[in-house]
Design a protein around this motif. Structure first.
Motif, PDB file in Angstrom:
ATOM      1  N   SER A 133       0.881  -1.302   0.141  1.00  0.00           N
ATOM      2  CA  SER A 133       0.133   0.107  -0.122  1.00  0.00           C
ATOM      3  C   SER A 133       1.074   1.311   0.036  1.00  0.00           C
ATOM      4  CB  SER A 133      -0.995  -0.151   1.191  1.00  0.00           C
ATOM      5  OG  SER A 133      -0.256   0.406   2.208  1.00  0.00           O
ATOM      6  N   PRO A 134       0.445   2.581  -0.212  1.00  0.00           N
ATOM      7  CA  PRO A 134       1.137   3.551  -0.277  1.00  0.00           C
ATOM      8  C   PRO A 134       1.683   3.782   0.941  1.00  0.00           C
ATOM      9  CG  PRO A 134      -0.787   3.995  -1.600  1.00  0.00           C
ATOM     10  CD  PRO A 134      -0.914   2.624  -1.039  1.00  0.00           C
ATOM     11  N   GLY A 135       0.790   3.595   1.968  1.00  0.00           N
ATOM     12  CA  GLY A 135       1.586   3.811   3.426  1.00  0.00           C
ATOM     13  C   GLY A 135       2.411   2.914   4.006  1.00  0.00           C
ATOM     14  N   GLY A 136       2.672   2.121   3.382  1.00  0.00           N
ATOM     15  CA  GLY A 136       3.654   0.975   3.799  1.00  0.00           C
ATOM     16  C   GLY A 136       2.928  -0.650   3.594  1.00  0.00           C
ATOM     17  N   PRO A 137       4.024  -1.432   3.765  1.00  0.00           N
ATOM     18  CA  PRO A 137       3.711  -2.997   3.260  1.00  0.00           C
ATOM     19  C   PRO A 137       2.707  -3.624   4.453  1.00  0.00           C
ATOM     20  CG  PRO A 137       6.030  -2.831   4.246  1.00  0.00           C
ATOM     21  CD  PRO A 137       5.434  -1.408   4.164  1.00  0.00           C
ATOM     22  N   LEU A 138       1.712  -3.888   3.962  1.00  0.00           N
ATOM     23  CA  LEU A 138       0.695  -4.477   4.901  1.00  0.00           C
ATOM     24  C   LEU A 138       0.752  -5.944   4.858  1.00  0.00           C
ATOM     25  CD1 LEU A 138      -1.785  -3.452   6.713  1.00  0.00           C
ATOM     26  CD2 LEU A 138      -3.203  -4.127   4.772  1.00  0.00           C
ATOM     27  N   CYS A 171      10.087   5.741   6.348  1.00  0.00           N
ATOM     28  CA  CYS A 171       9.452   5.233   4.855  1.00  0.00           C
ATOM     29  C   CYS A 171       8.045   4.747   5.084  1.00  0.00           C
ATOM     30  CB  CYS A 171      10.349   4.226   4.620  1.00  0.00           C
ATOM     31  SG  CYS A 171      11.900   4.867   4.361  1.00  0.00           S
ATOM     32  N   PHE A 172       7.748   4.093   5.987  1.00  0.00           N
ATOM     33  CA  PHE A 172       6.176   3.528   6.291  1.00  0.00           C
ATOM     34  C   PHE A 172       5.420   4.595   7.112  1.00  0.00           C
ATOM     35  CE2 PHE A 172       9.024  -0.601   6.710  1.00  0.00           C
ATOM     36  CZ  PHE A 172       9.159  -0.290   5.526  1.00  0.00           C
ATOM     37  N   ARG A 173       4.730   5.576   6.202  1.00  0.00           N
ATOM     38  CA  ARG A 173       4.080   6.669   7.068  1.00  0.00           C
ATOM     39  C   ARG A 173       2.951   6.264   7.901  1.00  0.00           C
ATOM     40  NH1 ARG A 173      -0.071   8.391   3.415  1.00  0.00           N
ATOM     41  NH2 ARG A 173       0.275   7.618   1.187  1.00  0.00           N
ATOM     42  N   GLU A 174       2.098   4.997   7.290  1.00  0.00           N
ATOM     43  CA  GLU A 174       0.970   4.734   7.883  1.00  0.00           C
ATOM     44  C   GLU A 174       1.295   3.599   8.813  1.00  0.00           C
ATOM     45  OE1 GLU A 174      -1.776   6.078   8.154  1.00  0.00           O
ATOM     46  OE2 GLU A 174      -1.410   7.495   6.438  1.00  0.00           O
ATOM     47  N   LEU A 175       2.404   2.894   8.840  1.00  0.00           N
ATOM     48  CA  LEU A 175       2.892   1.848   9.519  1.00  0.00           C
ATOM     49  C   LEU A 175       4.333   2.020  10.438  1.00  0.00           C
ATOM     50  CD1 LEU A 175       1.976  -0.928   6.869  1.00  0.00           C
ATOM     51  CD2 LEU A 175       0.553  -0.554   8.853  1.00  0.00           C
ATOM     52  N   PRO A 176       4.222   2.964  11.254  1.00  0.00           N
ATOM     53  CA  PRO A 176       5.621   3.410  11.784  1.00  0.00           C
ATOM     54  C   PRO A 176       5.883   2.290  12.904  1.00  0.00           C
ATOM     55  CG  PRO A 176       3.632   4.805  12.662  1.00  0.00           C
ATOM     56  CD  PRO A 176       3.114   4.027  11.361  1.00  0.00           C
ATOM     57  N   GLY A 177       4.715   1.553  13.522  1.00  0.00           N
ATOM     58  CA  GLY A 177       5.315   0.659  14.306  1.00  0.00           C
ATOM     59  C   GLY A 177       5.941  -0.574  13.644  1.00  0.00           C
ATOM     60  N   LEU A 178       5.819  -0.735  12.319  1.00  0.00           N
ATOM     61  CA  LEU A 178       6.471  -1.632  11.561  1.00  0.00           C
ATOM     62  C   LEU A 178       7.871  -1.698  11.610  1.00  0.00           C
ATOM     63  CD1 LEU A 178       6.045  -4.452   9.806  1.00  0.00           C
ATOM     64  CD2 LEU A 178       5.970  -3.018   7.865  1.00  0.00           C
ATOM     65  N   PHE A 179       8.363  -0.526  11.287  1.00  0.00           N
ATOM     66  CA  PHE A 179       9.779  -0.285  11.151  1.00  0.00           C
ATOM     67  C   PHE A 179      10.271  -0.515  12.663  1.00  0.00           C
ATOM     68  CE2 PHE A 179      13.515   2.170  11.902  1.00  0.00           C
ATOM     69  CZ  PHE A 179      14.316   1.838  10.732  1.00  0.00           C
ATOM     70  N   THR A 180       9.658  -0.142  13.798  1.00  0.00           N
ATOM     71  CA  THR A 180      10.398  -0.363  14.950  1.00  0.00           C
ATOM     72  C   THR A 180      10.277  -1.881  15.214  1.00  0.00           C
ATOM     73  OG1 THR A 180       9.493   1.479  15.628  1.00  0.00           O
ATOM     74  CG2 THR A 180       9.977  -0.016  17.500  1.00  0.00           C
ATOM     75  N   GLU A 181       9.327  -2.806  14.680  1.00  0.00           N
ATOM     76  CA  GLU A 181       9.274  -4.318  15.033  1.00  0.00           C
ATOM     77  C   GLU A 181      10.018  -4.867  14.158  1.00  0.00           C
ATOM     78  OE1 GLU A 181       5.483  -7.509  15.023  1.00  0.00           O
ATOM     79  OE2 GLU A 181       5.220  -5.393  14.104  1.00  0.00           O
TER      80      GLU A 181
END
Length: 488
Positions: free
Chosen positions: A40-45, A252-262
């Motif tokens: 997705s545009p906001g990050g890899p779901l 980079c993942f504007r809608e999924l910031p927690g994903l980067f931290t994970e």
């Protein structure tokens, strides 16, 4: 004088017992899941899919088909499966290819093509490739094809509304949206379906078929992290999508910031080993679907993680269709059974499933179709102007194509022709707008079955409609009708 006995108190009214809670859904075994990453545009779901065919895991049919072809190479029972024995197994060809007898030349070509290591022995992978020869790829329980483009998608509706071809919708054009759309309501039922907009396609073709944006760069819209996927490519593909010419960082993942931290090990950027964790982390979306011969397919369970604030369920109009929103991107999830009993290759087609993810749709039509039932109802058309004005992010009064929400079609298909490589929007299943628990009078008055009563449909006096329309939006929905019944 003896006092009269006090009256006995009336027994307290006993509350009706609450119905027992529905049992929690039991997800199938983890080994049967298919992991897909929706770009997705906001990050890899991260999405996990569980697919069943007639109540059995979707993998069984393909496994049985490959095993039958593999064992056809052992006619003497010595456990050594050879191409020589396979070629001479007329019984297998008669059962797997009824009415077709392979010629000697054809058998030669097959052996030359699919005996890839030249050892004259048969391997299961070689048989999977042979079975998928018409599609140009090995048969698999699930195949994924996807594409997405930078910029807004083409939209015939946009071209209709952009009367002056300026590339943007002016305040006057936005104000006339409903009027222009209703001009195509051929049957005057106050709903618009795709077939009614077909004349628009012809009209635009005579005007040079203007486009609201060019499509130059195409990228993946989904990745299947299973089967033969090369995890070494994952970092490159994500960087190409979210961090061109730089490392994948937290922004980079504007809608999924927690994903980067994970995923991050603490150094502030993602390397290959960290990105590979996408294959094992907890998913953002879990979806269980069932295909059943003779009956429509159903979404058996859909769950969204609570780890992402901007991820929400927008609509679930039918048992085979749902809309999920991630930031400003709509994911239109749908499942479709295209298996045709009379198809000559039905045995193979009916056991394979395909996931098709793309943005090759009329983004304006999909955005206006708020409940994603495949048509524009009276409420959706009437409120279209105000909803489009809300998309004017910079507040300059001019709506540009780039300001429209992004849309992804996420369609799970069974029975599609394995050689299909194009992208399309599958037909929406028929919907019943009025919910089953709506009052009978409401369902009877909802003549276009869009789930709303307009003033035009309401048979009572105008003042009664105004009383029932609790929020004063000019429409009465099933909830307002139930409230009116409860107040009587």
């Amino acid at each position: 004088m003896q006092e009269a006995p006090a009256p006995e108190p009336e027994p307290a009214e006993q509350p009706e017992p609450e119905p027992p809670p529905e049992p929690a859904y039991t997800w199938p075994e983890e080994k049967l899941r298919e992991r897909v990453v929706l770009l997705s545009p906001g990050g890899p779901l991260v999405a996990d899919l569980w697919i069943t065919v007639d109540g059995r895991p979707h993998t069984e049919g393909v496994e049985q088909l490959v095993e039958a072809a593999y064992n056809a190479g052992d006619t003497n029972g010595d456990k050594r499966r050879t191409w020589k024995e396979w070629r001479a197994n007329n019984e297998y060809f008669a059962s797997s290819m009824p009415g077709v007898t392979p010629t000697s030349k054809q058998l030669d070509e097959w052996e030359e093509t699919y005996d890839r290591n030249g050892d004259h022995r048969i391997q299961r992978g070689e048989m999977a490739s042979w079975l998928g020869r018409d599609a140009g790829r090995s048969v698999a329980p699930l195949t994924v094809r996807s594409t997405q483009t930078r910029g807004a998608s083409e939209s015939r509706l946009w071209e209709l509304l952009d009367a002056d071809a300026s590339g943007g919708l002016s305040p006057d054009e936005l104000a006339s949206v409903a009027q222009r759309l209703w001009a195509y309501d051929a049957d005057d039922d106050r709903t618009l379906v795709d077939a009614e907009l077909a004349p628009l396609e012809e009209q635009l073709s005579t005007q040079g078929n203007r486009r609201i944006s060019s499509r130059v760069v195409q990228r993946h819209a989904a990745l299947h992290l299973g089967g033969s996927f090369d995890m070494g490519r994952l970092g490159y593909l994500l960087a190409d999508m979210y961090a061109r010419q730089q490392s994948l960082g937290g922004e980079c993942f504007r809608e999924l910031p927690g994903l980067f931290t994970e995923l991050d090990d603490g150094d502030g950027w993602l390397g290959d080993s960290e990105i590979a964790r996408l294959a094992t982390i907890e998913p953002h979306l879990r979806l269980a679907v069932g295909f059943r011969d003779g009956r429509p397919p159903v979404i058996e369970q859909l769950e969204l993680t609570d780890r992402v604030e901007s991820l929400r369920l927008v609509a679930h109009p039918t048992k085979s269709r749902a809309v999920v929103q991630l930031g400003d991107c709509r994911l239109v999830l749908s499942i479709h059974d295209l298996a045709v009993p009379s198809s000559p290759n039905n045995s193979l087609r009916s056991i394979q499933t395909q996931l098709m993810v793309h943005d090759q749709c009329d983004v304006l039509y999909e955005s206006l179709d708020a409940n994603s039932d495949g048509r524009l109802g009276e409420r959706e058309v009437t409120t279209a102007s105000e909803r489009l004005k809300a998309c004017d992010l910079d507040g300059d009064g001019l709506l540009s194509a780039a300001e429209l929400p992004q849309v992804r079609i996420v369609a799970l298909l069974r029975g599609e022709d394995p050689s299909t490589v194009n992208f399309y929007v599958p037909d929406a299943a028929p919907t019943s707008g009025s919910t089953s628990d709506a009052p009978r009078w409401f369902a009877a008055a909802d003549f276009n079955n869009d789930g709303d009563l307009s003033r035009r449909e309401f048979l009572g006096p105008p003042e009664a409609f105004d009383q029932l329309d609790l929020n004063g939006d000019g429409f009465m929905d099933a909830e307002e009708a139930r409230a009116a019944d409860g107040a009587e």
